[in-house]
Design an enzyme around this catalytic site. Structure first.
Site, PDB file in Angstrom:
ATOM      1  CB  CYS A 246       3.945  -5.534  14.201  1.00 44.72           C
ATOM      2  SG  CYS A 246       3.025  -5.115  12.706  1.00 44.72           S
TER       3      CYS A 246
ATOM      4  CB  CYS B  19      -3.140   1.662   4.242  1.00 42.81           C
ATOM      5  SG  CYS B  19      -1.710   0.711   4.756  1.00 42.81           S
TER       6      CYS B  19
ATOM      7  CD  GLU C  23       7.688   1.436   8.544  1.00 45.85           C
ATOM      8  OE1 GLU C  23       6.897   1.439   9.518  1.00 45.85           O
ATOM      9  OE2 GLU C  23       7.562   2.170   7.569  1.00 45.85           O
TER      10      GLU C  23
ATOM     11  CB  CYS D  20      -6.371   0.135   2.093  1.00 52.71           C
ATOM     12  SG  CYS D  20      -6.681  -1.635   1.885  1.00 52.71           S
TER      13      CYS D  20
ATOM     14  CB  CYS E 229       0.124   1.477   8.736  1.00 58.72           C
ATOM     15  SG  CYS E 229      -0.944   0.798   9.965  1.00 58.72           S
TER      16      CYS E 229
ATOM     17  CB  CYS F 288       0.853  -2.834   0.186  1.00 61.65           C
ATOM     18  SG  CYS F 288      -0.618  -3.869   0.334  1.00 61.65           S
TER      19      CYS F 288
HETATM   20  N1  SAH Z   1      -2.534  -6.091   4.422  1.00 60.38           N
HETATM   21  C1  SAH Z   1      -2.962  -6.615   5.668  1.00 60.38           C
HETATM   22  C2  SAH Z   1      -2.005  -6.373   6.818  1.00 60.38           C
HETATM   23  C3  SAH Z   1      -1.331  -5.041   6.939  1.00 60.38           C
HETATM   24  S1  SAH Z   1      -2.202  -3.648   7.572  1.00 60.38           S
HETATM   25  C4  SAH Z   1      -4.344  -6.108   6.008  1.00 60.38           C
HETATM   26  O1  SAH Z   1      -4.863  -5.311   5.257  1.00 60.38           O
HETATM   27  O2  SAH Z   1      -4.914  -6.568   6.982  1.00 60.38           O
HETATM   28  C5  SAH Z   1      -2.534  -3.985   9.265  1.00 60.38           C
HETATM   29  C6  SAH Z   1      -3.822  -3.320   9.726  1.00 60.38           C
HETATM   30  O3  SAH Z   1      -3.680  -1.902   9.843  1.00 60.38           O
HETATM   31  C7  SAH Z   1      -4.987  -3.546   8.777  1.00 60.38           C
HETATM   32  O4  SAH Z   1      -6.134  -3.847   9.522  1.00 60.38           O
HETATM   33  C8  SAH Z   1      -5.107  -2.196   8.108  1.00 60.38           C
HETATM   34  O5  SAH Z   1      -6.378  -2.027   7.536  1.00 60.38           O
HETATM   35  C9  SAH Z   1      -4.803  -1.279   9.263  1.00 60.38           C
HETATM   36  N2  SAH Z   1      -4.456   0.083   8.899  1.00 60.38           N
HETATM   37  C10 SAH Z   1      -3.801   0.547   7.826  1.00 60.38           C
HETATM   38  N3  SAH Z   1      -3.697   1.887   7.866  1.00 60.38           N
HETATM   39  C11 SAH Z   1      -4.304   2.292   8.993  1.00 60.38           C
HETATM   40  C12 SAH Z   1      -4.531   3.555   9.592  1.00 60.38           C
HETATM   41  N4  SAH Z   1      -4.123   4.682   9.027  1.00 60.38           N
HETATM   42  N5  SAH Z   1      -5.178   3.574  10.775  1.00 60.38           N
HETATM   43  C13 SAH Z   1      -5.616   2.442  11.363  1.00 60.38           C
HETATM   44  N6  SAH Z   1      -5.429   1.227  10.850  1.00 60.38           N
HETATM   45  C14 SAH Z   1      -4.794   1.144   9.660  1.00 60.38           C
END
Ligand code: SAH
Length: 344
Positions: free
Chosen positions: A104, A118, A91, A115, A332, A111
């Site tokens: 973006c 995510c 995406e 996390c 995300c 990934c």
């Molecule tokens: N892997 C990298 C970049 C991709 S995620 C990273 O972890 O930074 C981009 C951002 O979105 C990151 O800050 C991630 O923690 C956040 N993110 C992921 N899922 C989310 C969610 N459900 N709500 C808010 N932020 C989220």
């Protein structure tokens, strides 16, 4: 395997073309076509027919196809789901800000970081993207939307620092004067905190903005939502961040997704302020995006505001990120997940 021409820089292209007996200036012509979004060698009309056929035999050129395109009714945010050469999907999201249009982009298919909040990591890592596949997301988002892109954030699917070499190559391609020529200061890269790679990036001394997905000030909480924290705890991460600021002179942006009852107490705001005291830092508070498969919920607006105020009182600049495209699952990995679960 055929050669991925889109990921080649001008020097590599010059070398490859000289091996085909072509003069040096040909590489510039081909590079320019590629970075203007040519979809085939046939389109490169200032090259001889013979050379075009030769290139098509030697190299692959496989632009992404739009599988889904969603446009937000409220703010014009556009979300693309692209199909790559091998059938995998990623995406990109185009957001319209006062300071210009930002895309973006994704850096990986899936990934590996795991996390808890995510959507991108649910199916694990499928593969890393090539530099050319990252360039194409920027280029074809611009061409399809008709919106000139001036800013890039590497915050889509994937962990960019887990794909370090290709991301570095992407940065040099996208920054190239004969390519899209997007300035490093207009690029942000977000990481969940791979400490050795942050240190490696500092060595590159680029003018891009580093975003660190901190999301909690203590190991006790951070390790429960970001598994890599077990390998690189908060103290090591912060040490790497301080060194990064010192080496590059650039301010780091700390991402903090506010999760109800997990990381949003005022004590945690105090702990966060203490952690960032004296640093070149900015905090981005993001109300958690509700992800269907997750029990984690966003903090209330009042709690976000109180948390922000607690930081401000300690002299830490914090902004609450405006949510764009919330009517189109713009965050995300949500669109890819939906698409793949429907296909399955
Ligand atoms: N892997 C990298 C970049 C991709 S995620 C990273 O972890 O930074 C981009 C951002 O979105 C990151 O800050 C991630 O923690 C956040 N993110 C992921 N899922 C989310 C969610 N459900 N709500 C808010 N932020 C989220």
């Amino acid at each position: 395997m055929m050669c991925d021409i889109k990921s080649m820089d001008l020097e590599e292209l010059t070398q490859a073309l000289s091996e085909l007996g072509e003069p040096k200036f040909r590489a510039g012509q081909v590079f320019t076509w590629l970075h203007r979004g040519a979809r085939s060698f046939e389109e490169m009309t200032n090259l001889s027919k013979q050379l075009r056929a030769r290139l098509a035999a030697e190299f692959t050129l496989c632009p992404p196809e739009v599988v889904r395109k969603q446009v937000s009714r409220t703010d014009g945010t556009i979300k693309y789901l692209w199909r790559l050469c091998d059938g995998n999907c990623v995406e990109s999201v185009v957001m319209r800000y006062h300071h210009g249009n930002t895309v973006c982009i994704s850096s990986e298919v899936g990934c590996a970081m795991g996390c808890a909040f995510c959507a991108s990591t649910r199916g694990g890592l499928v593969r890393r993207l090539t530099a050319g596949e990252m360039v194409d997301q920027v280029l074809f988002s611009q061409l399809d939307s008709g919106l000139p892109i001036s800013n890039i954030v590497l915050m889509g699917i994937g962990e960019p620092l887990d794909n370090f070499e290709n991301v570095r190559k992407f940065l040099s391609l996208i920054n190239h004067p004969q390519g899209m020529h997007i300035g490093m200061r207009h690029i942000s890269l977000s990481t969940c905190g791979l400490v050795p790679r942050i240190r490696q990036l500092a060595e590159e001394d680029l003018q891009l903005t580093l975003s660190v997905s901190l999301h909690a000030p203590t190991d006790a909480v951070r390790s429960t939502i970001i598994p890599v924290n077990k390998a690189y705890p908060v103290s090591e991460l912060m040490a790497a961040c301080r060194d990064y600021c010192q080496k590059t002179g650039r301010r780091i942006s700390f991402e903090y997704a506010m999760i109800r009852g997990v990381n949003d107490s005022l004590e945690q705001a105090q702990a966060l302020a203490a952690l960032l005291q004296g640093m070149l830092a900015h905090v981005n508070l993001i109300p958690l995006n509700d992800v269907a498969e997750s029990p984690l919920k966003p903090s209330t607006r009042q709690q976000v505001a109180a948390f922000q105020q607690a930081l401000t009182e300690k002299g830490i600049t914090a902004t609450v990120r405006r949510t764009l495209g919330s009517d189109i699952d713009a965050s995300c990995g949500q669109l890819r997940r939906k698409y793949e679960s429907k296909e399955a």
